[in-house]
Design an enzyme around this catalytic site. Structure first.
Site, short mmCIF file in Angstrom:
data_model
loop_
_atom_site.label_atom_id
_atom_site.label_comp_id
_atom_site.label_asym_id
_atom_site.label_seq_id
_atom_site.Cartn_x
_atom_site.Cartn_y
_atom_site.Cartn_z
N LYS A 139 3.50 24.20 23.00
CA LYS A 139 3.28 23.61 21.56
C LYS A 139 3.26 21.94 21.54
O LYS A 139 2.35 21.53 21.07
CB LYS A 139 4.27 24.40 20.74
CG LYS A 139 3.88 24.23 19.24
CD LYS A 139 5.03 25.17 18.32
CE LYS A 139 6.35 24.72 18.47
NZ LYS A 139 7.02 25.65 19.46
N THR A 188 3.00 20.04 24.08
CA THR A 188 1.82 19.52 25.00
C THR A 188 0.60 19.56 24.07
O THR A 188 -0.03 18.72 24.06
CB THR A 188 1.62 20.34 25.89
OG1 THR A 188 2.83 20.40 26.85
CG2 THR A 188 0.46 19.83 26.96
N ARG A 193 9.96 16.02 16.96
CA ARG A 193 11.40 15.85 17.04
C ARG A 193 11.73 15.29 18.33
O ARG A 193 11.10 15.27 19.32
CB ARG A 193 11.98 17.37 16.91
CG ARG A 193 11.71 18.05 15.60
CD ARG A 193 12.33 19.61 15.65
NE ARG A 193 11.46 20.29 16.63
CZ ARG A 193 11.94 21.58 17.33
NH1 ARG A 193 12.95 21.95 16.78
NH2 ARG A 193 11.15 22.04 18.04
N LYS A 205 15.39 24.86 29.03
CA LYS A 205 13.98 24.33 28.72
C LYS A 205 13.64 23.16 29.33
O LYS A 205 12.68 23.05 29.68
CB LYS A 205 14.03 24.41 27.25
CG LYS A 205 12.56 24.50 26.63
CD LYS A 205 12.82 24.25 24.96
CE LYS A 205 11.49 23.99 24.35
NZ LYS A 205 11.53 23.88 23.00
N ALA A 221 15.01 25.18 15.54
CA ALA A 221 14.24 26.13 14.44
C ALA A 221 15.00 27.55 14.44
O ALA A 221 14.63 28.28 13.53
CB ALA A 221 12.78 26.30 14.73
N PHE A 280 9.51 26.53 17.90
CA PHE A 280 9.58 28.09 18.34
C PHE A 280 8.22 28.85 17.62
O PHE A 280 7.20 28.02 17.27
CB PHE A 280 10.66 28.98 17.85
CG PHE A 280 11.95 28.42 18.75
CD1 PHE A 280 11.95 28.40 20.24
CD2 PHE A 280 12.96 28.11 18.10
CE1 PHE A 280 12.83 27.97 20.95
CE2 PHE A 280 14.38 27.55 18.83
CZ PHE A 280 14.13 27.84 20.25
N PHE A 323 -4.86 28.39 31.38
CA PHE A 323 -4.33 28.22 32.79
C PHE A 323 -5.68 28.49 33.60
O PHE A 323 -6.40 29.53 33.11
CB PHE A 323 -3.20 29.08 32.85
CG PHE A 323 -1.98 28.63 32.08
CD1 PHE A 323 -0.79 27.89 32.98
CD2 PHE A 323 -1.59 28.59 30.81
CE1 PHE A 323 0.27 27.04 32.73
CE2 PHE A 323 -0.65 28.05 30.12
CZ PHE A 323 0.38 27.48 30.90
N TRP A 370 -3.29 19.98 29.07
CA TRP A 370 -2.21 19.45 30.03
C TRP A 370 -2.79 18.79 31.40
O TRP A 370 -2.19 17.78 31.81
CB TRP A 370 -1.46 20.74 30.20
CG TRP A 370 -0.37 20.76 31.64
CD1 TRP A 370 0.97 20.48 31.05
CD2 TRP A 370 -0.66 20.84 32.90
NE1 TRP A 370 1.70 20.42 32.25
CE2 TRP A 370 0.73 20.57 33.52
CE3 TRP A 370 -1.60 20.67 33.72
CZ2 TRP A 370 1.24 20.47 34.85
CZ3 TRP A 370 -1.17 20.86 35.27
CH2 TRP A 370 -0.08 20.69 35.61
#
Length: 557
Positions: free
Chosen positions: A72, A74, A95, A106, A274, A302, A383, A411
């Site tokens: 998200k 990225t 954030r 994470k 969140a 999230f 991907f 990415w």
């Protein structure tokens, strides 16, 4: 070319001086408070003096998270860079990362690959000290509260009914429940206590929702710290704590300006989780960004059932914001995981698992478009193992809901990999929308809870435990019925059971605790086994982080 880690990519990028970023964005140097060459805070006078028309607000959200990842942040960063590539003036609003996830499971939260915000190490590890200021203000209030009880307790506070907890920005399960004040009378009054992680502190929520220093002080004064023996609430204002707390927070209230790898201006400010808080960056940062960019790309934590719901029902309502479009991020492999595929099998084509997992994405799409009335696009974070058949299946199912799909390759390619997504977002932003909330503030607390669990989660009902029922009656008696609701719920499921993947049906949501965050201006409903102090995993990410003799950090991701 060999594989490069996120931190290696970030460290190889030549950043522009933050003065140049500010100048290009339209911020005069007089408003900058520099933190070295690559970070700055923007003085509050900027908003008072800037009369520019607001740009369009784009929310980036996602499907329900899985171990396979979604991307998200990225996507948010890459989309802002892509908008610049197609000639649009864009700004990012994100954030700040918490040290808990950075050292826990994470890792960092500055994007990934060639779609990152920099300086990545600073952003992930201390940044401009905002979180430390929040923790200090939180713990000052705790110290003043306990001192008041020790020094004659003129407010008649019941030590058994104190609701204000201390905090630390670290995953430390050992501190969830503690006993303090031991060792004799001079060391305080013995009582049970506990710590929350800093991002779960009400002060973090207040910092992110406050409009200015006056509003900040007013909100701080309303914080309920506990109850008297007569069961009357006691506030921070009655302890005369709000002035000193605001003094600690005066600089933290100012938005932080940094840049993406492609030099797009980025505000990174505030960091409520969140799953246990409202999961959005600060109102001050978002509004500052809207004065600078024709398009502002922000995210909420999230899945859309948590961050997006709270962004729309709490933040937008409180700040008078109206999104122009929503991006819902998904990956093929995460959807296959929702469809029952084992983690080891996610790289293989599996149309059956994808078909079974798609309802999760489609429910999030329906919530955004039908409950909230906002235009949406699905961004597939691509991907290499994703097959054309799998991508086509997602596209076909989304089109049945009149929602387009755009492949995102930010990415690996940066803004260049998000041009298709950027063009679709611009198209959606030009469409009128019928933005509405999930519930009306005039509803009762129970009706608001019911609206969220039925409309967003698709549960059959919400059930309050006897303890929560008693808390509900108290909150209603104290006049808090008109506040919005902030759900504290597992991020891994639409339900309150983390093991129910996909789009479950035939379940109920149990609320075990209701408490008011009177300063933040919402009621928190704790469900399931959700905790306000996470713990570290068996192998913390901290074990891989190091720094060499030259001060170069490695292992952050």
């Amino acid at each position: 070319m060999g594989y490069k880690s996120d931190i290696e990519i970030a460290q190889e990028t030549k950043m522009l001086n933050i003065r140049e970023i500010a100048e290009n964005a339209g911020i005069a140097e007089d408003y900058l408070e520099l933190y070295g060459n690559y970070k700055a805070k923007v003085d509050s006078g900027f908003m008072k003096d800037n009369k520019a028309q607001d740009g369009k607000l784009i929310l980036v959200t996602a499907i329900t998270p899985t171990p396979a990842g979604e991307g998200k942040t990225t996507t948010t960063v890459g989309l802002a860079d892509a908008l610049r590539k197609i000639g649009k003036k864009s700004v990012v609003a994100l954030r700040e990362p918490s040290l808990g996830p950075v050292f826990g499971v994470k890792g960092g939260a500055a994007g990934g690959g060639y779609a990152q915000v920099v300086p990545m190490e600073d952003i992930n590890l201390h940044f401009t000290g905002d979180f430390h200021a929040v923790g200090a203000a939180n713990n000052l209030l705790a110290a003043m509260l306990d001192n008041h009880i020790y020094q004659e307790n003129r407010l008649n506070i019941d030590p058994r009914r104190i609701t204000w907890r201390r905090c630390v920005d670290m995953n430390d399960r050992q501190l969830r429940f503690i006993v303090g004040g031991l060792g004799g009378r001079v060391n305080g009054t013995p009582r049970e206590d506990g710590y929350d992680i800093t991002v779960a502190s009400e002060i973090m929520a207040i910092l992110c929702l406050a409009k200015d220093i006056s509003d900040l002080k007013e909100r701080l004064s309303k914080i309920i710290v506990g109850y008297t023996y007569e069961e009357k609430p006691v506030t921070a204002g009655e302890l005369n704590a709000q002035g000193a707390m605001a003094a600690l927070l005066k600089d933290a209230l100012k938005p932080n300006l940094v840049q993406t790898l492609e030099h797009t201006p980025a505000f990174i400010h505030g960091g409520p989780f969140a799953n246990i808080a409202h999961g959005c960056n600060s109102v001050t940062a978002t509004k500052a960004a809207l004065k600078l960019g024709d398009y502002v790309v922000t995210e909420a934590g999230f899945g859309a059932d948590l961050g997006a719901e709270k962004f729309l029902d709490i933040k937008c309502r409180a700040a008078g914001l109206k999104p122009a479009a929503v991006v819902i991020v998904a990956t093929v492999r995460a959807l296959k995981h929702h469809g029952g595929a084992a983690k080891a099998e996610l790289l293989k084509e599996n149309l059956d698992a994808l078909q079974k997992g798609l309802p999760n994405l489609l429910q999030h799409v329906e919530n955004i478009t039908k409950v909230y009335g906002l235009p949406a696009v699905v961004a597939i974070n691509r991907f290499p193992a994703d097959s054309e058949a799998e991508l086509k299946l997602i596209e076909d199912r989304c089109r049945e809901l009149n929602v387009n799909v755009a492949l995102s390759e930010v990415w690996g390619k940066g803004g260049e990999g998000g041009i298709k997504l950027a063009n679709e977002v611009v198209r959606l932003c030009e469409k009128p929308n019928n933005f509405t909330y999930c519930y009306d503030l005039k509803m009762t607390i129970t009706e608001k809870l019911d609206a969220i669990v039925r409309k967003i989660y698709r549960a059959d009902s919400v059930e309050l435990t006897p303890a929560a029922q008693k808390q509900l009656q108290q909150l209603e008696a104290l006049g808090f019925s008109g506040l919005p609701v902030c759900m504290a719920k597992t991020q891994y499921s639409f339900s309150d059971n983390a093991l129910l993947l996909g789009a479950p049906r035939g379940f109920k949501v149990t609320v075990r605790n209701l408490k008011v965050s009177a300063g933040a201006g919402f009621i928190v409903a704790l469900t399931g086994e959700i905790m306000t102090m996470p713990g570290l995993p068996k192998v913390p990410a901290a074990e891989k982080i190091d720094v060499d003799e030259n001060g170069k950090i490695s292992g952050l991701f």
